[in-house]
Structures are given as C-alpha cells and as structure tokens.
Motif scaffolding. Structure first.
Motif, PDB file in Angstrom:
ATOM      1  N   ILE A   1      28.358  64.122  69.895  1.00 23.52           N
ATOM      2  CA  ILE A   1      28.542  64.595  68.522  1.00 23.52           C
ATOM      3  C   ILE A   1      27.228  64.565  67.760  1.00 23.52           C
ATOM      4  O   ILE A   1      26.513  63.551  67.776  1.00 23.52           O
ATOM      5  CB  ILE A   1      29.589  63.721  67.801  1.00 23.52           C
TER       6      ILE A   1
ATOM      7  N   VAL B   1      25.593  64.951  63.978  1.00 25.45           N
ATOM      8  CA  VAL B   1      25.901  64.976  62.540  1.00 25.45           C
ATOM      9  C   VAL B   1      24.632  65.368  61.793  1.00 25.45           C
ATOM     10  O   VAL B   1      23.649  64.608  61.772  1.00 25.45           O
ATOM     11  CB  VAL B   1      26.417  63.609  62.055  1.00 25.45           C
TER      12      VAL B   1
ATOM     13  N   SER C   1      23.071  63.294  57.976  1.00 24.68           N
ATOM     14  CA  SER C   1      23.758  62.025  58.263  1.00 24.68           C
ATOM     15  C   SER C   1      23.485  60.918  57.253  1.00 24.68           C
ATOM     16  O   SER C   1      24.184  59.913  57.265  1.00 24.68           O
ATOM     17  CB  SER C   1      23.333  61.530  59.649  1.00 24.68           C
TER      18      SER C   1
ATOM     19  N   GLY D   1      27.959  61.305  55.276  1.00 28.24           N
ATOM     20  CA  GLY D   1      27.364  61.116  56.607  1.00 28.24           C
ATOM     21  C   GLY D   1      27.212  59.647  56.971  1.00 28.24           C
ATOM     22  O   GLY D   1      27.505  59.239  58.100  1.00 28.24           O
TER      23      GLY D   1
ATOM     24  N   LEU E   1      30.639  58.457  57.940  1.00 25.05           N
ATOM     25  CA  LEU E   1      31.198  59.206  59.074  1.00 25.05           C
ATOM     26  C   LEU E   1      30.522  58.787  60.378  1.00 25.05           C
ATOM     27  O   LEU E   1      31.186  58.555  61.399  1.00 25.05           O
ATOM     28  CB  LEU E   1      31.016  60.710  58.837  1.00 25.05           C
ATOM     29  N   VAL E   2      29.188  58.664  60.350  1.00 21.16           N
ATOM     30  CA  VAL E   2      28.459  58.286  61.569  1.00 21.16           C
ATOM     31  C   VAL E   2      28.926  56.913  62.053  1.00 21.16           C
ATOM     32  O   VAL E   2      29.189  56.717  63.238  1.00 21.16           O
ATOM     33  CB  VAL E   2      26.926  58.322  61.320  1.00 21.16           C
TER      34      VAL E   2
ATOM     35  N   VAL F   1      26.750  59.683  69.429  1.00 19.41           N
ATOM     36  CA  VAL F   1      26.748  60.254  68.074  1.00 19.41           C
ATOM     37  C   VAL F   1      25.301  60.290  67.579  1.00 19.41           C
ATOM     38  O   VAL F   1      24.679  59.253  67.346  1.00 19.41           O
ATOM     39  CB  VAL F   1      27.644  59.435  67.116  1.00 19.41           C
TER      40      VAL F   1
ATOM     41  N   ALA G   1      22.656  61.012  64.850  1.00 14.72           N
ATOM     42  CA  ALA G   1      22.487  61.180  63.400  1.00 14.72           C
ATOM     43  C   ALA G   1      21.224  62.003  63.153  1.00 14.72           C
ATOM     44  O   ALA G   1      20.188  61.741  63.765  1.00 14.72           O
ATOM     45  CB  ALA G   1      22.363  59.811  62.743  1.00 14.72           C
TER      46      ALA G   1
ATOM     47  N   TYR H   1      28.930  68.269  63.136  1.00 14.88           N
ATOM     48  CA  TYR H   1      29.302  68.149  61.726  1.00 14.88           C
ATOM     49  C   TYR H   1      28.079  68.546  60.899  1.00 14.88           C
ATOM     50  O   TYR H   1      27.010  67.947  61.063  1.00 14.88           O
ATOM     51  CB  TYR H   1      29.654  66.704  61.372  1.00 14.88           C
TER      52      TYR H   1
ATOM     53  N   LEU I   1      26.727  68.432  57.310  1.00 18.74           N
ATOM     54  CA  LEU I   1      27.005  67.852  55.983  1.00 18.74           C
ATOM     55  C   LEU I   1      25.886  68.100  54.973  1.00 18.74           C
ATOM     56  O   LEU I   1      26.053  67.809  53.792  1.00 18.74           O
ATOM     57  CB  LEU I   1      27.239  66.342  56.124  1.00 18.74           C
TER      58      LEU I   1
ATOM     59  N   TYR J   1      32.431  71.183  62.299  1.00 19.89           N
ATOM     60  CA  TYR J   1      33.022  70.776  61.024  1.00 19.89           C
ATOM     61  C   TYR J   1      32.039  71.076  59.899  1.00 19.89           C
ATOM     62  O   TYR J   1      30.842  70.743  59.992  1.00 19.89           O
ATOM     63  CB  TYR J   1      33.356  69.275  61.011  1.00 19.89           C
TER      64      TYR J   1
END
Ligand code: AKB
Length: 315
Positions: free
Chosen positions: A5, A7, A10, A15, A18-19, A31, A33, A73, A75, A114
């Motif tokens: 994933i 982001v 982030s 962020g 979420l992270v 994940v 960032a 994602y 953001l 997203y």
C-alpha cells in the motif's frame, strides 16, 4: 494476495492516522508513507518513507515502479480555507495530483485506489439538512470545485477503464494526533486545545453554524471498511456521503463545559471562513454508505468530546 500500500500525502491529518492503522493491519514494510514534507520521526530507522511531490508525475511513477502497489491512497490536497488563499495552486494540486495517480494506477494495474472528497462539493443551493447523495451541487470554493470535478474523474476512470477507485465525502474531521490542514471545520479541533490550555476559545465561525463532523477513529475505520468491501457492492463510484455527528460551536462548547465547567466561548467577526461554512450542508444523508458497505458511526458528540480531552491531556 500480499498487499503493498502506498499512501501519498502521509503526513497530514488523515494520513498520519491512516498509515498507523494500515501498518497494524498489513505490517510496517507493506505500507509506504510518501509526502513532500519530512515527517517528525527518524526516516532512516522507520518503516518505508519516500519524499514525493504528487505533481511530479515522473517522481510518482518511480514509486509505482519501485513498489508495484496493490492499493494507493492519494491524500495530498489543499483544503477549503488555504485553497481560497491560493486558488490556482489548489486546483493544480487537487486535480493534476489525482489525474497523475489515476493514469499511473491504470498503467501499473493497481487493484484499488482511494481518493477523499468532501462535503465541500455541496454549495449554497444544495439542500442544507440530510443532504442527499444526489442533489444540486454548486460548490463556490476552489476546493469544492476541484473535489466535485475529481469525483467525476473517479467515476469516469471506473466506467471507461474499469479502475477500482473508491471515495468518501468527508465531513470535518476531529482528531488529536495530527494538526488539521487549513479547513473551515478546524475550529472544532482548536477549541479543544484552547479549552485545555486557556479555558477559553475565540471561534472563527459564528454561533448557530451547524456543520457535519466526524471523529477521526470513525473516519479511518469507515475508509478501510470501504476499501475492504467487495467491488460489486460499491454502487457509488463518484464519492459516498458519509455522516458522523452535526453540531454548532455553542453546542460543542456546552459539551466541553461538562468536563471544564468554566470554559468560555467568544466569536471572531467577519472571518472569511464563515462564508464557506454558510455554503455547506448542516447534516448529511449517508444511506448509500450504510446500505452498500454497512457504514455506521460509533462516536457521538459526548463520546468524541470525552476522548479528545482525555488524549490531549495525556499528549
Ligand atoms: C475543510 O474544512 O476544508 C475540510 C473538509 C470539510 O473537507 N475539513
């Protein structure tokens, strides 16, 4: 399938939380960032972090190429109040950042994307109460205009190219871990900090300004629930209405007074954010989110106030 994933954006208010949550679910190394700003932790000894400007498509492509994400994602955005100070930058970041990511997601066959929208997609002629998923939408901030256009692009990429892109129209998000990023709803966070520090707060929104809000824990849970929902249950490919709790500054102050009895609230006059707030709904009808993927908020005003004050006292 092993998820990877990415982001983008982030380090912001969403962020940051979420992270942390995604890393608990998928593992730190899965994940990545990414932000244009250095985070406030040591990046050498942290889980993956990359400096990325979402407007630099080659740079974003480098991230897709290196990590081959299954989920992205996006953001990074300029919010309603800061967007009005720099409309062209807000349009550029909010729109071209999205188009860069949608194109790269197609090129790299990313399974899910997203992108957050906002209640700012509604405008002065939208219904104010229980504003429905489909109604008049005439946003008059550059942030709202870019979010509404972005929603149309998301639906377009889904319908024309089959991209699995999902989105939520966030209300004002209330959180204690990271600072808010220049929105019209930020008063509902500042009020808690000042209540604890000074016992008083001067609100930039007037008494009687009721707006849709949500506690960050609910927002993060709802976002991940939407991303986990089977694709054939997602009937809205623009962006879902998403409701938590609605209140005015004086109602929030009365709730804070249950914990800090001497707390006083005054109001600033003529703040430009009042015009923005006046153009937004007072409450949201989120029937589609409830029906399609079982959305239900857990934090009412009393619970979010108690949790905010408890955590801010500790931090
Ligand atoms: C803002 O106030 O700009 C944001 C939002 C409602 O999208 N918090």
């Amino acid at each position: 399938m092993q998820e990877k994933i990415v982001v983008l954006g982030s380090n912001g208010q969403i962020g940051t939380e979420l992270v942390t949550t995604l890393r608990k679910i998928y593992g730190d190394d899965n994940v990545v960032a990414c932000d244009i700003r250095r985070p406030d932790y040591d990046i050498k000894n942290s889980a993956p972090f990359e400096f990325v400007n979402v407007l630099d498509k080659e740079m974003v492509k480098g991230i897709f190429h290196k990590y081959r994400p299954t989920q992205v994602y996006l953001l990074a955005a300029l919010l309603s109040a800061t967007g009005e100070q720099n409309p062209k930058l807000a349009w550029d970041l909010n729109m071209n950042g999205l188009l860069n990511v949608l194109d790269l997601a197609l090129e790299y066959k990313t399974a899910k994307v997203y992108w957050p929208s906002s209640i700012a997609v509604f405008g002065p002629n939208s219904p104010k109460d229980h504003t429905s998923q489909y109604c008049v939408m005439d946003p008059n901030t550059v942030y709202g205009i870019s979010k509404l256009a972005g929603e149309r692009w998301c639906e377009y990429y889904n319908q024309k190219y089959g991209l699995d892109v999902r989105s939520i129209r966030y209300p004002g998000l209330i959180s204690w871990k990271a600072a808010p990023g220049g929105g019209t709803t930020d008063y509902a966070i500042h009020i808690f900090h000042d209540a604890l520090k000074k016992g008083s707060y001067q609100s930039f929104l007037n008494a009687g300004t009721e707006l849709p809000m949500m506690y960050m824990d609910d927002a993060i849970r709802g976002t991940i629930e939407l991303m986990d929902a089977p694709a054939d249950q997602i009937s809205v490919r623009s962006s879902y209405n998403f409701a938590g709790v609605s209140f005015t500054p004086e109602v929030l102050a009365a709730e804070i007074r249950k914990h800090i009895p001497d707390f006083t609230l005054t109001y600033t006059e003529n703040d430009p954010r009042q015009q923005i707030a006046n153009s937004w709904p007072r409450s949201i009808d989120d029937t589609y989110a409830a029906k399609d993927w079982g959305w239900k908020p857990e934090f009412d005003l009393s619970k979010l106030t108690t949790d905010m004050l408890k955590n801010l006292k500790k931090s």
